[in-house]
Design a protein around this motif. Structure first.
Motif, PDB file in Angstrom:
ATOM      1  N   ALA A   1      29.749 -54.769 -40.642  1.00 18.26           N
ATOM      2  CA  ALA A   1      29.088 -55.523 -41.705  1.00 18.26           C
ATOM      3  C   ALA A   1      28.113 -54.633 -42.477  1.00 18.26           C
ATOM      4  CB  ALA A   1      28.356 -56.722 -41.104  1.00 18.26           C
ATOM      5  N   ALA A   2      27.360 -53.794 -41.729  1.00 16.92           N
ATOM      6  CA  ALA A   2      26.449 -52.874 -42.424  1.00 16.92           C
ATOM      7  C   ALA A   2      27.218 -51.912 -43.314  1.00 16.92           C
ATOM      8  CB  ALA A   2      25.618 -52.109 -41.394  1.00 16.92           C
TER       9      ALA A   2
ATOM     10  N   LEU B   1      25.877 -45.477 -31.644  1.00 19.67           N
ATOM     11  CA  LEU B   1      26.952 -44.487 -31.684  1.00 19.67           C
ATOM     12  C   LEU B   1      27.954 -44.800 -32.793  1.00 19.67           C
ATOM     13  CD1 LEU B   1      28.316 -42.018 -30.424  1.00 19.67           C
ATOM     14  CD2 LEU B   1      29.447 -43.560 -28.808  1.00 19.67           C
ATOM     15  N   LEU B   2      28.342 -46.051 -32.911  1.00 18.08           N
ATOM     16  CA  LEU B   2      29.293 -46.432 -33.960  1.00 18.08           C
ATOM     17  C   LEU B   2      28.691 -46.248 -35.344  1.00 18.08           C
ATOM     18  CD1 LEU B   2      30.897 -49.667 -32.441  1.00 18.08           C
ATOM     19  CD2 LEU B   2      31.848 -47.347 -32.509  1.00 18.08           C
ATOM     20  N   SER B   3      27.363 -46.422 -35.466  1.00 14.95           N
ATOM     21  CA  SER B   3      26.706 -46.230 -36.760  1.00 14.95           C
ATOM     22  C   SER B   3      26.843 -44.786 -37.227  1.00 14.95           C
ATOM     23  CB  SER B   3      25.237 -46.623 -36.669  1.00 14.95           C
ATOM     24  OG  SER B   3      25.106 -47.990 -36.379  1.00 14.95           O
ATOM     25  N   VAL B   4      26.668 -43.836 -36.304  1.00 25.38           N
ATOM     26  CA  VAL B   4      26.814 -42.424 -36.661  1.00 25.38           C
ATOM     27  C   VAL B   4      28.242 -42.146 -37.125  1.00 25.38           C
ATOM     28  CG1 VAL B   4      26.745 -40.073 -35.762  1.00 25.38           C
ATOM     29  CG2 VAL B   4      24.970 -41.698 -35.143  1.00 25.38           C
ATOM     30  N   VAL B   5      29.207 -42.683 -36.363  1.00 25.12           N
ATOM     31  CA  VAL B   5      30.611 -42.441 -36.717  1.00 25.12           C
ATOM     32  C   VAL B   5      30.933 -43.047 -38.076  1.00 25.12           C
ATOM     33  CG1 VAL B   5      32.984 -42.903 -36.023  1.00 25.12           C
ATOM     34  CG2 VAL B   5      31.291 -42.284 -34.306  1.00 25.12           C
ATOM     35  N   ALA B   6      30.514 -44.318 -38.297  1.00 22.30           N
ATOM     36  CA  ALA B   6      30.820 -44.993 -39.559  1.00 22.30           C
ATOM     37  C   ALA B   6      30.100 -44.339 -40.721  1.00 22.30           C
ATOM     38  CB  ALA B   6      30.434 -46.466 -39.453  1.00 22.30           C
ATOM     39  N   PHE B   7      28.861 -43.925 -40.536  1.00 18.32           N
ATOM     40  CA  PHE B   7      28.110 -43.285 -41.603  1.00 18.32           C
ATOM     41  C   PHE B   7      28.773 -41.973 -42.029  1.00 18.32           C
ATOM     42  CE2 PHE B   7      24.699 -40.363 -42.957  1.00 18.32           C
ATOM     43  CZ  PHE B   7      24.249 -41.044 -44.085  1.00 18.32           C
ATOM     44  N   ASN B   8      29.215 -41.204 -41.064  1.00 16.63           N
ATOM     45  CA  ASN B   8      29.878 -39.938 -41.380  1.00 16.63           C
ATOM     46  C   ASN B   8      31.211 -40.188 -42.094  1.00 16.63           C
ATOM     47  OD1 ASN B   8      30.678 -37.227 -41.407  1.00 16.63           O
ATOM     48  ND2 ASN B   8      31.536 -37.351 -39.342  1.00 16.63           N
ATOM     49  N   TYR B   9      31.932 -41.193 -41.657  1.00 15.17           N
ATOM     50  CA  TYR B   9      33.278 -41.404 -42.168  1.00 15.17           C
ATOM     51  C   TYR B   9      33.265 -42.022 -43.565  1.00 15.17           C
ATOM     52  CZ  TYR B   9      38.201 -42.781 -42.130  1.00 15.17           C
ATOM     53  OH  TYR B   9      39.539 -42.922 -42.423  1.00 15.17           O
TER      54      TYR B   9
ATOM     55  N   TYR C   1      35.887 -40.546 -45.961  1.00 13.30           N
ATOM     56  CA  TYR C   1      37.006 -40.945 -45.099  1.00 13.30           C
ATOM     57  C   TYR C   1      37.586 -39.788 -44.311  1.00 13.30           C
ATOM     58  CZ  TYR C   1      36.459 -44.781 -48.356  1.00 13.30           C
ATOM     59  OH  TYR C   1      35.923 -45.782 -49.127  1.00 13.30           O
ATOM     60  N   THR C   2      36.728 -38.851 -44.001  1.00 17.20           N
ATOM     61  CA  THR C   2      37.073 -37.764 -43.072  1.00 17.20           C
ATOM     62  C   THR C   2      35.851 -37.523 -42.201  1.00 17.20           C
ATOM     63  OG1 THR C   2      36.273 -35.946 -44.458  1.00 17.20           O
ATOM     64  CG2 THR C   2      38.554 -36.704 -44.831  1.00 17.20           C
ATOM     65  N   TYR C   3      36.054 -36.769 -41.153  1.00 18.21           N
ATOM     66  CA  TYR C   3      34.936 -36.402 -40.279  1.00 18.21           C
ATOM     67  C   TYR C   3      34.440 -34.986 -40.539  1.00 18.21           C
ATOM     68  CZ  TYR C   3      35.934 -40.670 -37.727  1.00 18.21           C
ATOM     69  OH  TYR C   3      36.133 -41.974 -37.404  1.00 18.21           O
ATOM     70  N   VAL C   4      34.855 -34.443 -41.659  1.00 22.82           N
ATOM     71  CA  VAL C   4      34.403 -33.109 -42.077  1.00 22.82           C
ATOM     72  C   VAL C   4      33.050 -33.251 -42.741  1.00 22.82           C
ATOM     73  CG1 VAL C   4      34.895 -31.109 -43.520  1.00 22.82           C
ATOM     74  CG2 VAL C   4      36.763 -32.323 -42.378  1.00 22.82           C
TER      75      VAL C   4
ATOM     76  N   PHE D   1      22.664 -37.146 -38.654  1.00 20.22           N
ATOM     77  CA  PHE D   1      23.426 -37.792 -37.588  1.00 20.22           C
ATOM     78  C   PHE D   1      22.609 -37.861 -36.290  1.00 20.22           C
ATOM     79  CE2 PHE D   1      27.496 -36.076 -39.707  1.00 20.22           C
ATOM     80  CZ  PHE D   1      27.384 -37.036 -40.702  1.00 20.22           C
ATOM     81  N   ALA D   2      22.016 -36.717 -35.958  1.00 22.87           N
ATOM     82  CA  ALA D   2      21.250 -36.659 -34.708  1.00 22.87           C
ATOM     83  C   ALA D   2      20.049 -37.607 -34.756  1.00 22.87           C
ATOM     84  CB  ALA D   2      20.793 -35.227 -34.441  1.00 22.87           C
ATOM     85  N   ALA D   3      19.362 -37.617 -35.918  1.00 27.01           N
ATOM     86  CA  ALA D   3      18.203 -38.501 -36.043  1.00 27.01           C
ATOM     87  C   ALA D   3      18.624 -39.967 -35.975  1.00 27.01           C
ATOM     88  CB  ALA D   3      17.467 -38.217 -37.352  1.00 27.01           C
TER      89      ALA D   3
END
Length: 891
Positions: A412-413, A454-462, A469-472, A482-484
């Motif tokens: 949702a976020a 954890l999912l927030s970091v993944v979704a924010f990056n992606y 829409y990549t993890y690069v 990400f770490a913060a």
């Protein structure tokens, strides 16, 4: 040679005198202590019993196990043996000590073997030592036997020595309260020889025992434990003797111990170690469990272990308490400072070193904060994997749907921030994910919140970091973002979850406090035991979701009856409540006495006595009450006991006030009638004396006058005594009204005839219509009531004024009025005028006892009617009687 003398402490002497007085009423316990089976405890006990029997004591064998040993069976001869009670359990017939038979027999000395024995299901008590305690409370002396490995505080030590955990144990306080402890000792070599000869066990059992338990090393260590225990008791007796007789010694300063309790199975070993240390130091000790935010969601098994460990500590003599705090170390040290603790006992951590480096050690934190406190760290061997799991693994698992909701909040976020991506810097969109983490932590708990981080970091990056829409990661500064984000999310989830857990704990405490406050508030207004019963049952139904009843003793002091009209328990459980009442101890479910029944029964104990029993019937699926729930239930029982005691005191004060009023009435009666009794008696005596002694000097007219005077005064005396008797019958309820249809004209005529000469030449006005209906009344009683009103009018009005009698009827009542033209009744005396022995202020010089109007009022009210007085506008008083025209005959 000089002897140091120190004056004894008066409080200690008083306490000792009180303890000795209590001990005189109890039986005396002698324990034959051995270090293992086969040393001759039962043999020594039977020999001592024969000696006491030879001295003339009444000795019975309540329960002795011979184990087929001929020499033991020989010693049983000549002693009375009480048959054992047979219990059917799962198709097997078991025999147990018949406690009721021994209590009914009431010998001076009872022999009870194997103190640590576990009774068969269905027995009154779970353990035999509880049977022994009941015998002692009944004033019966007991000889018993026990081995050192059955002592509760040494259970873990024996397990380490022998490799076998003894399941049947005896609390240490049983040995501490023994009047005498006799050590039965046998060298190890002789014991092993007895085992080989088959004098301890049968050959098959002897071979198996010699390989496992009866090894020389084990026996030597157990023998040392028994000798040490006996030596400690002798040392304790010597210390008490020196203190009692004011002999100086190197008395240590008062020590207070605290042992840390946790859900870990190793905590049980800590409790026993703390008990042994407390005994050696002669110290008071506490067992404290700290409920931190991380321990609010423990599994039922972990909570049960906490309850068991706290119960074990109480059984061993500790004060068990549960406290809350954000940090276990801070709470423990804070408790130690507020309760003047001098030593803290904690367990050595069993977690790997790397886990301690990451998460820290509670023991290390306690040591850093301890200051001048002594810290004892108890080591223990590693436990099996299933019992030494980390605390996190023992918590209640989160439902999988919580993790689904956590992922949904992150999604949702993401969807909320996606339209904003072209307009807002990606770093600012991190706040949406932090908001989602906070919501998940508040609503779902810590672990779903950590997953959300954890999912927030993944979704924010992606979604929000170019290239999309990549993890690069094209820009290395986002790695710090990400770490913060992950770190802040984990910290927020942890702190929020802790705050949530603390709020839940505070809410539970507030609920308990509110429950006690509401109960005390409602009980403060209760005036009867039945009202107290209704209030308590309603509160228990709401707080514990169970039923309850208060049982009070009947006047015979033995039978119990429920205060409220609908008891929640079967009739066959009344005996359990009676036992709790008679022995002032809890019984029933969740206790160690008669635990097979559904209800739990707590005695309502006050400082003087037991005023009743509180019976609680919880739901069948409710397990053992947690310590805080049990304390709340005990608080309910204490509040109820105090309320019952208050009602008793109020009733006692009322009775005392009634007694004082009765004494005042008796005094008033004597003061009031003494003159009125003496006056007619003096006149009668004078007249008769003249007739007897001076008859020759009196003419016929004088003799007639004297006889008339005696007759008149005797009638006056008879009327006075009649009033007193009638008043007594009215107050005792002995006057029975027998209504019959009566003519009002007859009522007035008979009353005037009885007054006779007392009316003198007074004018009478009678207003009674001829069409008056027949009125249901007790004719004789109503004549007396009317006579009293007319007599009162004659006394309190001038003799030349008329008295008026008016009779009338309404559709529902008959009215009879008596009016005079005297001075009237002051407004402040109109209610008091009908009280016993009360006479109006205008009664100076008027003879009488002050009972006439009171008797009239009692007669009228017995008819279901009313009586009152008003003043006439022209002067004088008017008394009115109102009787119902429809009245049922009294049974």
């Amino acid at each position: 040679m000089s002897t140091n003398y120190v004056r004894p402490n008066p409080d200690e002497l008083l306490n000792q005198v009180q303890q000795e007085a209590a001990q005189q009423a109890r039986g005396k316990l002698k324990i034959f202590l051995g270090y293992v089976a086969g040393v001759g405890k039962t043999f020594a006990m039977l020999e001592a019993a024969h000696q006491r029997r030879a001295e003339g004591l009444d000795v019975v064998v309540a329960c002795v196990e011979t184990h087929g040993r001929p020499e033991t069976e020989t010693l049983l001869r000549g002693l009375e043996v009480i048959p054992r009670r047979q219990i059917d359990y799962r198709g097997v017939t078991l025999t147990e000590l018949d406690l009721d038979a021994v209590l009914a027999r009431r010998p001076q000395l009872a022999l009870v073997d194997e103190l640590a024995h576990t009774n068969a299901p269905g027995s009154r008590h779970a353990k035999r030592y509880q049977d022994v305690l009941e015998l002692l409370k009944a004033g019966i002396d007991v000889y018993t036997t026990v081995n050192i490995q059955h002592l509760d505080s040494l259970n873990d030590v024996v397990a380490r020595i022998t490799g076998i955990t003894v399941r049947e144990t005896v609390p240490d306080y049983v040995l501490d309260e023994a009047h005498e402890l006799e050590l039965v000792d046998l060298p190890v070599d002789e014991l092993l020889q007895r085992l080989t000869d088959g004098k301890v066990y049968v050959p098959e059992q002897a071979s198996r025992a010699s390989r496992k338990f009866f090894r020389a090393g084990n026996l030597s260590a157990l023998r040392e434990l028994a000798l040490r225990r006996a030596a400690d008791r002798i040392d304790d007796q010597m210390r008490r003797y020196m203190q009692t007789h004011a002999i100086t010694g190197p008395w240590p300063a008062g020590e207070r111990l605290l042992v840390c309790v946790s859900p870990s199975p190793l905590s049980e070993r800590l409790v026993r170690a703390a008990r042994r240390l407390a005994v050696r130091l002669n110290a008071e000790w506490f067992a404290v469990y700290v409920e931190t935010p991380g321990q609010t969601n423990l599994s039922p098994a972990a909570r049960e272990r906490v309850t068991h460990n706290l119960h074990l500590a109480e059984l061993l003599g500790a004060t068990a308490m549960t406290v809350t705090g954000s940090s276990a170390a801070e709470a423990i040290v804070g408790f130690a400072h507020t309760h003047n603790i001098t030593k803290i006992v904690a367990g050595k951590p069993l977690r790997p070193r790397w886990v301690e480096l990451l998460r820290g050690s509670i023991v290390d934190r306690i040591i850093r904060r301890s200051g001048d406190l002594d810290i004892y760290v108890i080591s223990s061997a590693a436990e099996p994997a299933e019992t030494s799991r980390p605390l996190a693994a023992q918590r209640q698992p989160h439902p999988w749907r919580h993790y689904g909701w956590s992922a949904g909040m992150v999604a949702a976020a993401t969807l909320l921030g996606l339209p904003l991506r072209p307009f807002i810097n990606p770093i600012n969109l991190v706040m949406l994910y932090l908001l989602a983490v906070v919501i998940v932590a508040v609503r779902l708990g810590q672990r779903p919140a950590m997953l959300a981080s954890l999912l927030s970091v993944v979704a924010f990056n992606y979604v929000f970091v170019p290239p999309y829409y990549t993890y690069v990661v094209s820009d290395a500064q986002f790695l710090l973002t990400f770490a913060a984000l992950l770190a802040v999310g984990i910290v927020i989830s942890t702190l929020t979850a802790q705050a949530r857990a603390q709020a839940q704990a505070a809410q539970r405490r507030e609920t308990h406090t509110a429950a006690l406050y509401e109960l005390s508030r409602d009980l403060a207004a209760a005036a009867t035991p039945d009202t107290i019963g209704r209030i308590v049952t309603a509160h228990i139904r709401r707080v514990f979701e169970g039923q309850a009843a208060i049982l009070r003793p009947e006047p015979d002091g033995e039978t119990l009856r429920p205060c409220n009209t609908a008891p929640a328990f079967a009739a066959n459980e009344t005996s359990v409540a009676a036992w709790a009442f008679q022995h002032s101890q809890p019984a029933g479910r969740g206790t160690d006495t008669l635990a097979d029944v559904r209800g739990t029964y707590l005695p309502l104990q006050t400082e003087q006595n037991v005023v009743g029993v509180l019976g609680v019937n919880l739901k069948a699926e409710t397990g053992r009450l947690a310590p805080e729930q049990w304390r709340l239930l005990e608080s309910f029982a204490n509040q109820t006991a105090q309320a019952m005691r208050r009602v008793q005191l109020v009733e006692a004060a009322r009775q005392a006030q009634l007694l004082r009023e009765t004494e005042k009435l008796q005094t008033a009666l004597l003061n009031s009638i003494s003159h009125d009794l003496r006056t007619p008696l003096a006149s009668i005596t004078g007249a008769l004396s003249s007739l007897r002694n001076d008859a020759a000097f009196l003419d016929a007219a004088a003799r007639t006058l004297l006889v008339d005077t005696a007759w008149e005064q005797s009638g006056r005396l008879n009327n006075l005594v009649g009033n007193l008797l009638e008043m007594t019958r009215l107050e005792a309820g002995a006057t029975k009204v027998k209504p019959e249809p009566c003519d009002v004209q007859d009522l007035i005529g008979v009353a005037l005839a009885q007054l006779g000469h007392r009316l003198g030449n007074r004018m009478l006005n009678i207003e009674a219509p001829d069409d008056l209906p027949l009125v249901p009344m007790d004719f004789v009683l109503m004549v007396q009531a009317l006579v009293n009103l007319l007599d009162n009018a004659c006394k309190y009005s001038p003799p030349d004024t008329p008295i008026t009698i008016r009779a009338a009827a309404t559709p529902t009542e008959f009215l009879l009025r008596v009016s005079d033209q005297g001075s009237g009744i002051p407004a402040g005396e109109r209610e008091r005028i009908f009280q016993k022995f009360y006479r109006a202020q205008a009664a100076n010089g008027v003879s009488g006892t002050g009972l006439g109007l009171s008797i009239s009022k009692g007669i009228v009210e017995a008819h279901g009617g009313r009586i009152w007085v008003d003043n006439n506008p022209a002067g004088g008083a008017e008394f009115t009687i109102a009787l119902p025209l429809k009245m049922e005959a009294a049974p």
